[in-house]
Design a protein around this motif. Structure first.
Motif, PDB file in Angstrom:
ATOM      1  N   GLY A 211      11.351   1.852  -9.414  1.00  0.00           N
ATOM      2  CA  GLY A 211       9.908   2.015  -9.428  1.00  0.00           C
ATOM      3  C   GLY A 211       9.412   2.785  -8.224  1.00  0.00           C
ATOM      4  N   TRP A 212       8.200   3.262  -8.338  1.00  0.00           N
ATOM      5  CA  TRP A 212       7.473   3.870  -7.223  1.00  0.00           C
ATOM      6  C   TRP A 212       6.235   3.031  -6.947  1.00  0.00           C
ATOM      7  CZ3 TRP A 212       9.232   7.688  -4.177  1.00  0.00           C
ATOM      8  CH2 TRP A 212      10.239   8.529  -4.664  1.00  0.00           C
ATOM      9  N   PHE A 213       5.977   2.820  -5.671  1.00  0.00           N
ATOM     10  CA  PHE A 213       4.805   2.103  -5.213  1.00  0.00           C
ATOM     11  C   PHE A 213       4.151   2.938  -4.120  1.00  0.00           C
ATOM     12  CE2 PHE A 213       5.495  -2.130  -7.121  1.00  0.00           C
ATOM     13  CZ  PHE A 213       6.778  -1.950  -7.586  1.00  0.00           C
ATOM     14  N   ARG A 214       2.912   2.603  -3.793  1.00  0.00           N
ATOM     15  CA  ARG A 214       2.243   3.308  -2.701  1.00  0.00           C
ATOM     16  C   ARG A 214       1.329   2.367  -1.945  1.00  0.00           C
ATOM     17  NH1 ARG A 214      -1.722   7.319  -6.260  1.00  0.00           N
ATOM     18  NH2 ARG A 214      -3.208   5.709  -6.961  1.00  0.00           N
TER      19      ARG A 214
ATOM     20  N   PRO B 164      -3.856   3.426   3.763  1.00  0.00           N
ATOM     21  CA  PRO B 164      -4.297   2.712   4.972  1.00  0.00           C
ATOM     22  C   PRO B 164      -5.336   1.641   4.648  1.00  0.00           C
ATOM     23  CG  PRO B 164      -4.204   5.066   5.381  1.00  0.00           C
ATOM     24  CD  PRO B 164      -3.980   4.886   3.913  1.00  0.00           C
ATOM     25  N   GLY B 165      -5.098   0.447   5.144  1.00  0.00           N
ATOM     26  CA  GLY B 165      -6.041  -0.636   4.950  1.00  0.00           C
ATOM     27  C   GLY B 165      -6.019  -1.271   3.577  1.00  0.00           C
ATOM     28  N   LYS B 166      -5.071  -0.842   2.736  1.00  0.00           N
ATOM     29  CA  LYS B 166      -4.992  -1.383   1.376  1.00  0.00           C
ATOM     30  C   LYS B 166      -3.631  -2.020   1.142  1.00  0.00           C
ATOM     31  CE  LYS B 166      -8.301   1.753  -0.800  1.00  0.00           C
ATOM     32  NZ  LYS B 166      -8.531   2.661  -1.950  1.00  0.00           N
ATOM     33  N   GLU B 167      -3.570  -2.845   0.121  1.00  0.00           N
ATOM     34  CA  GLU B 167      -2.302  -3.452  -0.242  1.00  0.00           C
ATOM     35  C   GLU B 167      -1.435  -2.444  -1.000  1.00  0.00           C
ATOM     36  OE1 GLU B 167      -3.729  -8.124  -0.639  1.00  0.00           O
ATOM     37  OE2 GLU B 167      -2.877  -7.073  -2.373  1.00  0.00           O
ATOM     38  N   ARG B 168      -0.140  -2.691  -0.951  1.00  0.00           N
ATOM     39  CA  ARG B 168       0.776  -1.848  -1.710  1.00  0.00           C
ATOM     40  C   ARG B 168       0.508  -2.022  -3.198  1.00  0.00           C
ATOM     41  NH1 ARG B 168       6.688  -2.846  -0.002  1.00  0.00           N
ATOM     42  NH2 ARG B 168       6.361  -4.792  -1.176  1.00  0.00           N
ATOM     43  N   GLU B 169       0.543  -0.925  -3.943  1.00  0.00           N
ATOM     44  CA  GLU B 169       0.265  -1.001  -5.369  1.00  0.00           C
ATOM     45  C   GLU B 169       1.346  -0.293  -6.173  1.00  0.00           C
ATOM     46  OE1 GLU B 169      -3.380   0.939  -6.439  1.00  0.00           O
ATOM     47  OE2 GLU B 169      -2.734   2.891  -5.681  1.00  0.00           O
TER      48      GLU B 169
ATOM     49  N   TYR C 244       6.699   4.604  -1.732  1.00  0.00           N
ATOM     50  CA  TYR C 244       7.976   3.922  -1.599  1.00  0.00           C
ATOM     51  C   TYR C 244       8.692   3.878  -2.946  1.00  0.00           C
ATOM     52  CZ  TYR C 244       5.805   1.974   2.626  1.00  0.00           C
ATOM     53  OH  TYR C 244       5.172   1.798   3.840  1.00  0.00           O
ATOM     54  N   CYS C 245      10.004   4.092  -2.912  1.00  0.00           N
ATOM     55  CA  CYS C 245      10.766   3.786  -4.113  1.00  0.00           C
ATOM     56  C   CYS C 245      11.374   2.398  -3.954  1.00  0.00           C
ATOM     57  CB  CYS C 245      11.834   4.824  -4.404  1.00  0.00           C
ATOM     58  SG  CYS C 245      13.179   4.931  -3.210  1.00  0.00           S
TER      59      CYS C 245
ATOM     60  N   PRO D 282       6.260  -5.883 -11.011  1.00  0.00           N
ATOM     61  CA  PRO D 282       6.198  -5.285  -9.668  1.00  0.00           C
ATOM     62  C   PRO D 282       6.697  -6.206  -8.560  1.00  0.00           C
ATOM     63  CG  PRO D 282       4.249  -4.701 -10.898  1.00  0.00           C
ATOM     64  CD  PRO D 282       5.002  -5.676 -11.751  1.00  0.00           C
ATOM     65  N   SER D 283       6.535  -7.497  -8.707  1.00  0.00           N
ATOM     66  CA  SER D 283       6.938  -8.429  -7.654  1.00  0.00           C
ATOM     67  C   SER D 283       8.439  -8.681  -7.615  1.00  0.00           C
ATOM     68  CB  SER D 283       6.217  -9.767  -7.843  1.00  0.00           C
ATOM     69  OG  SER D 283       6.565 -10.327  -9.106  1.00  0.00           O
TER      70      SER D 283
END
Length: 126
Positions: A35-38, A41-46, A95-96, A110-111
């Protein structure tokens, strides 16, 4: 245990394109759903996108559907994310991630991902 290294990030103007790569070592990529996540700044990873072991099944966040394409080349042990029509709100560290799976068509929640790269910065200017 697989190690993941992202590359391909950079600065691009809105409307432009980038292709991210994620090279795997120490393990066989074909054993992992990816998977790819991103994280901005100031936000949670999604979550951004995911692909099954076989590559036959994919999943996308609504925010990137129709613009981003996830793919994999198991022979090259590499995962890709083609990003088109980029927007300033796509700016983030990408992020991968991987999860070793038995099923070849299942995409983990995702988790459930437990292997992560160090990230690559994508900046989209307006």
């Amino acid at each position: 245990q697989v190690q993941l290294v992202e590359s391909g990030g950079g600065l691009v103007q809105a409307g432009g394109s980038l292709r991210l790569s994620c090279a795997a070592s120490g393990g066989t990529l074909s054993s992992y759903a990816m998977g790819w996540f991103r994280q901005a700044p100031g936000k949670e990873r999604e979550f951004v996108a995911a692909i099954s072991r076989s590559g036959g099944r994919t999943s996308y966040a609504d925010s990137v559907k129709g613009r981003f394409t996830i793919s994999r080349d198991n022979a090259k042990n590499t995962l890709y994310l083609q990003m088109n029509s980029l927007k300033p709100e796509d700016t983030a560290v990408y992020y991968c991630a991987g999860k070793r799976m038995v099923a070849v068509t299942t995409i983990p929640a995702p988790s459930e991902y437990n292997y992560w790269g160090q990230g690559t910065q994508v900046t989209v200017s307006s």
